[in-house]
Design an enzyme around this catalytic site. Structure first.
Site, PDB file in Angstrom:
ATOM      1  N   HIS A  18      25.034  68.459  27.015  1.00 44.50           N
ATOM      2  CA  HIS A  18      26.161  67.534  26.831  1.00 44.50           C
ATOM      3  C   HIS A  18      26.459  67.296  25.354  1.00 44.50           C
ATOM      4  O   HIS A  18      27.398  66.587  25.015  1.00 44.50           O
ATOM      5  CB  HIS A  18      25.886  66.176  27.480  1.00 44.50           C
ATOM      6  CG  HIS A  18      25.766  66.207  28.971  1.00 44.50           C
ATOM      7  ND1 HIS A  18      24.565  66.407  29.614  1.00 44.50           N
ATOM      8  CD2 HIS A  18      26.689  66.047  29.953  1.00 44.50           C
ATOM      9  CE1 HIS A  18      24.754  66.376  30.926  1.00 44.50           C
ATOM     10  NE2 HIS A  18      26.028  66.158  31.159  1.00 44.50           N
ATOM     11  N   TYR A  51      21.996  76.253  33.345  1.00 46.41           N
ATOM     12  CA  TYR A  51      22.169  74.901  32.803  1.00 46.41           C
ATOM     13  C   TYR A  51      21.084  74.558  31.783  1.00 46.41           C
ATOM     14  O   TYR A  51      20.319  73.608  31.937  1.00 46.41           O
ATOM     15  CB  TYR A  51      22.156  73.902  33.961  1.00 46.41           C
ATOM     16  CG  TYR A  51      22.896  72.611  33.670  1.00 46.41           C
ATOM     17  CD1 TYR A  51      24.251  72.615  33.390  1.00 46.41           C
ATOM     18  CD2 TYR A  51      22.227  71.392  33.703  1.00 46.41           C
ATOM     19  CE1 TYR A  51      24.929  71.440  33.137  1.00 46.41           C
ATOM     20  CE2 TYR A  51      22.893  70.207  33.449  1.00 46.41           C
ATOM     21  CZ  TYR A  51      24.245  70.244  33.168  1.00 46.41           C
ATOM     22  OH  TYR A  51      24.917  69.067  32.918  1.00 46.41           O
ATOM     23  N   GLU A  55      28.785  72.832  30.784  1.00 45.70           N
ATOM     24  CA  GLU A  55      29.365  71.505  30.576  1.00 45.70           C
ATOM     25  C   GLU A  55      30.792  71.616  30.005  1.00 45.70           C
ATOM     26  O   GLU A  55      31.698  70.893  30.414  1.00 45.70           O
ATOM     27  CB  GLU A  55      28.502  70.698  29.600  1.00 45.70           C
ATOM     28  CG  GLU A  55      27.439  69.871  30.278  1.00 45.70           C
ATOM     29  CD  GLU A  55      28.027  68.931  31.317  1.00 45.70           C
ATOM     30  OE1 GLU A  55      29.050  68.275  31.038  1.00 45.70           O
ATOM     31  OE2 GLU A  55      27.479  68.871  32.421  1.00 45.70           O
ATOM     32  N   HIS A  79      31.961  72.011  38.089  1.00 47.38           N
ATOM     33  CA  HIS A  79      30.587  72.531  38.011  1.00 47.38           C
ATOM     34  C   HIS A  79      30.337  73.492  39.177  1.00 47.38           C
ATOM     35  O   HIS A  79      29.629  74.498  39.033  1.00 47.38           O
ATOM     36  CB  HIS A  79      29.570  71.386  38.058  1.00 47.38           C
ATOM     37  CG  HIS A  79      29.288  70.785  36.718  1.00 47.38           C
ATOM     38  ND1 HIS A  79      28.927  71.544  35.620  1.00 47.38           N
ATOM     39  CD2 HIS A  79      29.306  69.496  36.293  1.00 47.38           C
ATOM     40  CE1 HIS A  79      28.736  70.732  34.580  1.00 47.38           C
ATOM     41  NE2 HIS A  79      28.973  69.494  34.961  1.00 47.38           N
ATOM     42  N   ASP A 133      18.070  66.660  27.010  1.00 47.89           N
ATOM     43  CA  ASP A 133      19.354  66.982  27.638  1.00 47.89           C
ATOM     44  C   ASP A 133      19.474  68.493  27.920  1.00 47.89           C
ATOM     45  O   ASP A 133      20.498  69.109  27.634  1.00 47.89           O
ATOM     46  CB  ASP A 133      20.499  66.485  26.725  1.00 47.89           C
ATOM     47  CG  ASP A 133      21.884  66.690  27.329  1.00 47.89           C
ATOM     48  OD1 ASP A 133      22.009  66.616  28.559  1.00 47.89           O
ATOM     49  OD2 ASP A 133      22.823  66.919  26.544  1.00 47.89           O
ATOM     50  N   HIS A 171      35.718  67.154  36.803  1.00 48.01           N
ATOM     51  CA  HIS A 171      34.555  67.645  36.048  1.00 48.01           C
ATOM     52  C   HIS A 171      33.447  68.085  37.010  1.00 48.01           C
ATOM     53  O   HIS A 171      32.882  69.172  36.871  1.00 48.01           O
ATOM     54  CB  HIS A 171      34.052  66.547  35.105  1.00 48.01           C
ATOM     55  CG  HIS A 171      32.839  66.919  34.307  1.00 48.01           C
ATOM     56  ND1 HIS A 171      32.892  67.275  32.985  1.00 48.01           N
ATOM     57  CD2 HIS A 171      31.525  66.996  34.662  1.00 48.01           C
ATOM     58  CE1 HIS A 171      31.668  67.563  32.551  1.00 48.01           C
ATOM     59  NE2 HIS A 171      30.823  67.394  33.562  1.00 48.01           N
ATOM     60  N   GLU A 172      33.146  67.241  37.997  1.00 44.89           N
ATOM     61  CA  GLU A 172      32.047  67.554  38.921  1.00 44.89           C
ATOM     62  C   GLU A 172      32.386  68.750  39.806  1.00 44.89           C
ATOM     63  O   GLU A 172      31.558  69.633  40.024  1.00 44.89           O
ATOM     64  CB  GLU A 172      31.715  66.327  39.785  1.00 44.89           C
ATOM     65  CG  GLU A 172      31.143  65.157  38.998  1.00 44.89           C
ATOM     66  CD  GLU A 172      29.964  65.536  38.120  1.00 44.89           C
ATOM     67  OE1 GLU A 172      29.145  66.380  38.537  1.00 44.89           O
ATOM     68  OE2 GLU A 172      29.866  65.027  36.999  1.00 44.89           O
TER      69      GLU A 172
HETATM   70 ZN    ZN Z   1      28.806  67.805  33.724  1.00 46.17          ZN
END
Ligand code: ZN
Length: 356
Positions: free
Chosen positions: A278, A191, A200, A180, A273, A176-177
């Site tokens: 998210h 973002y 995301e 990005h 957020d 996941h990271e």
């Molecule tokens: Zn993320």
């Protein structure tokens, strides 16, 4: 393709979950100081990143053609030694001997799997497609309940061992990271708001696609959960997100209730957020789940999504993503890379969540 790189700071555990932990008496180690750590790390690196970005842009301006490699795709695992600093001690360079530290071993192996997935199945050479080195920091902070991508490297906390366990040990978190970073370079999705929710979403798409690919799982056998691997003993069986049923990942006194909508009509429109990056990612996540399961092949769905990612503009919204994924499916069908009918499956899945 893009010359200006938009840098984003993406945290694995969403801010509303961190807030719930701060307020929860059952999460004694998660206090406001720890929640603030993430912000401190982000601010500290910001100056360095701006400088590096300016230098990279200046170099690109001089050499607009044939961009040079930015690294050799090698992995570098650093041990933060439970400090709040990055790149403290290099404990495992590419090809270096294995250490006894499970987090170092897993960060190294997981990053290798992610790198291999992008190379072997999507023909992408590391994060920036120019062989960028993969820098991973483990043991960041004390009992730190998060992991993040900050524009040029990945950083993982150990978790407090009660609510969350070591983040670097989870393939899903590492994928996941790292994804990005791929999104940052492939389309620079901003973002914030819907483009942020798409950012995301793409990280969850690659996180789940890589996890299924590494396990040899069929889409119908996969759990479609994100963050289930980092749940500590108190929350075992829960997850942070469900791509199959957004809004059902968790419901307990510690974390509260999963706020993800599964339909565009229920989308979050507040400011928290980053405008619900998210939260609203649940809507396209559900689309990807539908497409992968209907095609019977998550890898094929991931190929369509990856193709689309390279054509999305930084401020793309859900409607743009719906149109581009359908167009990407059509192009791949025409090229014989994806089976006929995929275009209509993609359009139908977006229609079902109220987009397009
Ligand atoms: Zn993320």
């Amino acid at each position: 393709m893009t010359t200006t790189v938009a840098r984003t700071h993406c945290f694995y555990v969403p801010p509303y979950v961190e807030s719930a932990l701060v307020e929860s008496a059952e999460a004694p180690s998660m206090d406001q100081t720890q929640a603030d750590l993430t912000g401190a790390a982000r601010d500290r690196r910001a100056g360095v990143l701006d400088e590096a970005a300016a230098k990279a842009e200046a170099e690109e301006a001089v050499q607009p053609l044939a961009p040079p490699a930015t690294g050799t795709s090698r992995r570098e695992v650093y041990d933060s030694g439970n400090t709040n600093n990055q790149r403290v001690t290099l404990v495992r360079p590419e090809g270096g001997p294995e250490t006894k530290d499970a987090d170092v071993i897993n960060a190294y192996d997981n990053a290798g799997l992610v790198r291999g997935f992008f190379k072997d199945t999507l023909n992408r050479n590391s994060i920036d497609n120019r062989a960028l080195d993969l820098v991973l920091n483990v043991h960041f902070g004390t009992d730190y309940n998060n992991a993040f991508w900050d524009g040029d490297e990945m950083t993982f906390g150990d978790g407090d061992g009660v609510i969350f366990s070591g983040f670097a040990r989870s393939l899903d978190v590492v994928a996941h990271e790292l994804a990005h970073g791929v999104t940052q370079h492939a389309s620079g999705l901003v973002y914030q708001g819907e483009s942020g929710a798409l950012n995301e979403h793409f990280s969850d798409v690659f996180g789940t696609a890589i996890t299924q690919w590494a396990a040899g799982e069929r889409p119908e056998d996969a759990d479609w959960l994100i963050g289930d691997e980092i749940m500590g003993p108190e929350l075992y069986g829960e997850a942070l997100r469900s791509m199959r049923y957004p809004g059902t990942a968790y419901d307990n006194p510690i974390l509260g209730q999963d706020p993800q909508p599964a339909h565009y009509a229920d989308r979050y429109t507040g400011n928290a957020d980053n405008g619900g990056v998210h939260i609203n990612s649940g809507i396209p996540n559900r689309v990807f789940f539908r497409v992968a399961t209907e095609l019977g092949d998550t890898l094929v769905a991931a190929r369509i999504w990856y193709h689309a990612l390279n054509f999305l503009k930084p401020k793309a919204n859900f409607a743009h993503a719906a149109a581009q994924t359908a167009e990407s499916a059509r192009i791949l069908v025409k090229a014989g890379a994806v089976h006929k009918g995929a275009t209509q499956v993609v359009r139908g899945a977006w229609h079902e969540v109220g987009v397009g």
